[in-house]
Design a protein around this motif. Sequence first.
Motif, PDB file in Angstrom:
ATOM      1  N   GLY A  44       0.844  -1.190   0.000  1.00 19.64           N
ATOM      2  CA  GLY A  44       0.000   0.000   0.000  1.00 19.64           C
ATOM      3  C   GLY A  44       0.874   1.232   0.000  1.00 19.64           C
ATOM      4  O   GLY A  44       1.931   1.274   0.637  1.00 19.64           O
ATOM      5  N   LEU A  45       0.457   2.237  -0.721  1.00 17.04           N
ATOM      6  CA  LEU A  45       1.224   3.462  -0.887  1.00 17.04           C
ATOM      7  C   LEU A  45       1.415   4.191   0.438  1.00 17.04           C
ATOM      8  O   LEU A  45       0.454   4.448   1.161  1.00 17.04           O
ATOM      9  N   ILE A  46       2.679   4.545   0.736  1.00 15.05           N
ATOM     10  CA  ILE A  46       2.988   5.354   1.922  1.00 15.05           C
ATOM     11  C   ILE A  46       3.722   6.647   1.542  1.00 15.05           C
ATOM     12  O   ILE A  46       3.990   7.469   2.408  1.00 15.05           O
ATOM     13  N   GLY A  47       4.043   6.808   0.258  1.00 11.11           N
ATOM     14  CA  GLY A  47       4.742   8.015  -0.165  1.00 11.11           C
ATOM     15  C   GLY A  47       5.299   7.858  -1.555  1.00 11.11           C
ATOM     16  O   GLY A  47       5.008   6.875  -2.247  1.00 11.11           O
ATOM     17  N   GLU A  48       6.106   8.852  -1.953  1.00 11.22           N
ATOM     18  CA  GLU A  48       6.745   8.781  -3.255  1.00 11.22           C
ATOM     19  C   GLU A  48       8.147   9.369  -3.169  1.00 11.22           C
ATOM     20  O   GLU A  48       8.441  10.168  -2.283  1.00 11.22           O
ATOM     21  N   VAL A  49       8.986   8.922  -4.090  1.00 13.14           N
ATOM     22  CA  VAL A  49      10.345   9.428  -4.220  1.00 13.14           C
ATOM     23  C   VAL A  49      10.532   9.802  -5.689  1.00 13.14           C
ATOM     24  O   VAL A  49      10.005   9.131  -6.575  1.00 13.14           O
ATOM     25  N   VAL A  50      11.250  10.895  -5.923  1.00 10.35           N
ATOM     26  CA  VAL A  50      11.326  11.510  -7.239  1.00 10.35           C
ATOM     27  C   VAL A  50      12.777  11.641  -7.678  1.00 10.35           C
ATOM     28  O   VAL A  50      13.643  11.992  -6.873  1.00 10.35           O
ATOM     29  N   LEU A  51      13.021  11.400  -8.956  1.00  8.84           N
ATOM     30  CA  LEU A  51      14.300  11.723  -9.573  1.00  8.84           C
ATOM     31  C   LEU A  51      13.990  12.539 -10.823  1.00  8.84           C
ATOM     32  O   LEU A  51      13.286  12.065 -11.718  1.00  8.84           O
ATOM     33  N   LYS A  52      14.482  13.762 -10.866  1.00  2.00           N
ATOM     34  CA  LYS A  52      14.254  14.651 -12.014  1.00  2.00           C
ATOM     35  C   LYS A  52      15.565  14.828 -12.766  1.00  2.00           C
ATOM     36  O   LYS A  52      16.594  15.155 -12.169  1.00  2.00           O
ATOM     37  N   TRP A  53      15.519  14.627 -14.074  1.00  2.00           N
ATOM     38  CA  TRP A  53      16.668  14.806 -14.945  1.00  2.00           C
ATOM     39  C   TRP A  53      16.786  16.286 -15.275  1.00  2.00           C
ATOM     40  O   TRP A  53      15.965  16.849 -16.001  1.00  2.00           O
ATOM     41  N   LEU A  54      17.789  16.943 -14.713  1.00  7.87           N
ATOM     42  CA  LEU A  54      17.961  18.387 -14.867  1.00  7.87           C
ATOM     43  C   LEU A  54      18.728  18.733 -16.140  1.00  7.87           C
ATOM     44  O   LEU A  54      19.517  17.924 -16.628  1.00  7.87           O
ATOM     45  N   PRO A  55      18.533  19.952 -16.656  1.00  7.55           N
ATOM     46  CA  PRO A  55      19.349  20.404 -17.783  1.00  7.55           C
ATOM     47  C   PRO A  55      20.824  20.465 -17.372  1.00  7.55           C
ATOM     48  O   PRO A  55      21.147  20.724 -16.216  1.00  7.55           O
ATOM     49  N   GLY A  56      21.688  20.236 -18.312  1.00  6.97           N
ATOM     50  CA  GLY A  56      23.120  20.207 -18.029  1.00  6.97           C
ATOM     51  C   GLY A  56      23.617  18.784 -18.191  1.00  6.97           C
ATOM     52  O   GLY A  56      22.837  17.838 -18.314  1.00  6.97           O
ATOM     53  N   HIS A  57      24.881  18.603 -18.170  1.00  7.51           N
ATOM     54  CA  HIS A  57      25.462  17.294 -18.429  1.00  7.51           C
ATOM     55  C   HIS A  57      25.358  16.391 -17.194  1.00  7.51           C
ATOM     56  O   HIS A  57      26.019  16.642 -16.188  1.00  7.51           O
ATOM     57  N   ARG A  58      24.493  15.372 -17.260  1.00  7.62           N
ATOM     58  CA  ARG A  58      24.341  14.326 -16.232  1.00  7.62           C
ATOM     59  C   ARG A  58      24.052  14.907 -14.838  1.00  7.62           C
ATOM     60  O   ARG A  58      24.697  14.571 -13.860  1.00  7.62           O
ATOM     61  N   GLN A  59      23.029  15.768 -14.764  1.00 10.87           N
ATOM     62  CA  GLN A  59      22.594  16.400 -13.517  1.00 10.87           C
ATOM     63  C   GLN A  59      21.195  15.909 -13.163  1.00 10.87           C
ATOM     64  O   GLN A  59      20.372  15.690 -14.053  1.00 10.87           O
ATOM     65  N   ALA A  60      20.908  15.766 -11.875  1.00 12.76           N
ATOM     66  CA  ALA A  60      19.577  15.335 -11.445  1.00 12.76           C
ATOM     67  C   ALA A  60      19.239  15.956 -10.094  1.00 12.76           C
ATOM     68  O   ALA A  60      20.102  16.523  -9.413  1.00 12.76           O
ATOM     69  N   GLU A  61      17.969  15.816  -9.738  1.00 10.04           N
ATOM     70  CA  GLU A  61      17.463  16.286  -8.444  1.00 10.04           C
ATOM     71  C   GLU A  61      16.640  15.170  -7.833  1.00 10.04           C
ATOM     72  O   GLU A  61      15.886  14.487  -8.529  1.00 10.04           O
ATOM     73  N   VAL A  62      16.760  14.988  -6.534  1.00 11.36           N
ATOM     74  CA  VAL A  62      15.997  13.978  -5.807  1.00 11.36           C
ATOM     75  C   VAL A  62      15.034  14.684  -4.854  1.00 11.36           C
ATOM     76  O   VAL A  62      15.307  15.779  -4.371  1.00 11.36           O
ATOM     77  N   GLY A  63      13.892  14.040  -4.610  1.00 10.85           N
ATOM     78  CA  GLY A  63      12.921  14.562  -3.658  1.00 10.85           C
ATOM     79  C   GLY A  63      12.042  13.436  -3.147  1.00 10.85           C
ATOM     80  O   GLY A  63      12.069  12.322  -3.674  1.00 10.85           O
TER      81      GLY A  63
END
Length: 185
Positions: free
Chosen positions: A79-98
């Motif tokens: 059952g769902l208890i939350g979410e985790v995010v990975l966003k592919w940011l502009p620029g060479h091999r950059q990302a954001e987590v949340g």
Amino acid sequence: MPDIRLPIRTARLVLRRFEAADLDAFHGYHSLPLTARFLPGPAKSYTQCMERVGKYANFAFDREGDWVVLAIEAADSPGLIGEVVLKWLPGHRQAEVGWCLAPSARGHGYATEAAEAVLKLGFEGLDFHRIDAKLDEQNTASAAVCERLGMRLEAKHVDKWRYKGDWATEIVYAMLRDEWAARAR
């Protein structure tokens, strides 16, 4: 498309693609002002939650600007208890987590465990060079998650934006792939 093999399993969690059955639980915590406090926009309506769950279930992760949002569930209690995010940011091999968790799931280390799995995916599976996390300075719980993950405090942008009627200070935590590799040894 980068290779994202799901589900991702950790010691206590399963990170998987969203499903239609997650809608009520998702709405249950995203409709709360407490949850919306550190997220963009106000608490979400049922219709807004339907749109989000549908988008998250059918994500594409092919290019800069794409997001992968994974459902978090406890391995011993589906059952769902939350979410985790990975966003592919502009620029060479950059990302954001949340991350975002239902109130009943907070304080158990689930955000740290899920974010660590996504950092591993980002650095080891997707070959990102740098992953950051951008937070409201008042979000001390998420700052503590970043510190437990070994991310370093990189920046503080005072009164960066107007956020829900007030000025907000953004703090940025980050980690490089080399730092991840050194931590994982």
